[in-house]
Write an enzyme that holds these catalytic residues in place. Sequence first.
Site: not given
Ligand SMILES: *Cc1c(COP(=O)(O)O)cnc(C)c1O
Length: 408
Positions: A125, A202, A205, A228, A366
């Site tokens: 992302h 990260d 997701q 999320k 993104c």
């Molecule tokens: C949504 C997402 C982000 C960003 O999350 P925010 O809540 O906008 O800070 C970063 N990495 C991944 C894989 C995502 O799905």
Amino acid sequence: MSHTNIDIKKIRKDFPILSRKVNGKPLVYLDNAATSQTPQQVIDVIVDYYQNYNANIHRGVHSLSQEATDAYEEAREKIRTHFNAKHKEEIIFTSGTTHGINLVANGFSNLLKKGDEVLVSALEHHSNIVPWQMLCEKSGAKLKVIPMTPQGELDKLAFAELFSENTKLVFVNHVSNALGTVNPIQEIIAKAREVGAAVLIDGAQAAPHIKADVQALDVDFYVVSAHKICGPTGVGVLYGKKEWLEKLPPYQGGGEMIDQVSFEKTTYAGLPHKFEAGTPNICGGIAFGAALDYMNAIGFEAIAEYEYELLKYATQQLLEIEGLKIYGTSADKTAVISFNIEGIHPYDIGTIVDKLGVAVRTGHHCAQPIMDYFKIPGTVRASFSFYNTKEEVDVLVESVKKAKMMLS
Ligand SMILES: *Cc1c(COP(=O)(O)O)cnc(C)c1O
């Protein structure tokens, strides 16, 4: 899908938004990878906070402040338990994944030097690319990219060769938001251990689908966003190993993060407060805890099993549409389907299916480098949650067929 432990009728009643209409049609919400919907149980916690004990935390001696502080710290403990962190102070409240990543990237800018290398994956992302580019610019370290394969997986042969004694940091998402690929983070962490590099995963997701155990993973940093995982926007968590969090400098200065302040010298508060300057999203943190309670009551195994059935069914049905191509075909993926129909712009499909009540995302998600790899401007992305149904998949497929007819 009656063999799964998901009571879908009951679950859907928990989400008031799922019974609304969009453009005169029942809403079919398939943009869960962008943000999930909020169950009444979490909405109730938010209302209760503002109706009954809204106060600033950690500072007040009065009862309301005590109640708010207790609820906020209880939420931190729930989050610690959920991710199985060893210490409560390893859980830092943030405004979301992006904030957590920037906090770590900023902290490393004085710890890296020229000649050091930072590895990121090709499946990231933008929020897990740009902060590291900024870090490399500041520190003189070099950014290297783990390449991907046509299936949308990380290239395992290539990644083993990218690690060296110069590798200081590795950043990979647990699950790709654009393709749904579950990355081999255990192998990546093991490789990083061999060369002594720190790893940030990260988990934005992955968190809605997979319960990560940060101790079992032996990961240094793990970041998520509440929105999320059935929680509110504007709040998230950075997990960091205590040794790292003690080493990293604070990210922002302000109230709450200090021990002693004078104009000559300020000393910082201990963990986790060192990284929590200013008044936090108190209600959001408490609601994040409630969202995890809600999802754990359903159970992540049941969720994964149910969503896998949805993914399998949706994949089969969509592939029957002539000219439809799915991007990201890893055997190990969460319930995300990124696709295009030959000769049709994804945006046009998204616009037409919206008229039919179906919410999907279109664009680069993104993750422009992934789109560049496939040489496409973007995709249509349908991303599923445990509250979606097979009937909704049917509506999606019918809507995409209609869009195709109108556009070709
Ligand atoms: C949504 C997402 C982000 C960003 O999350 P925010 O809540 O906008 O800070 C970063 N990495 C991944 C894989 C995502 O799905």
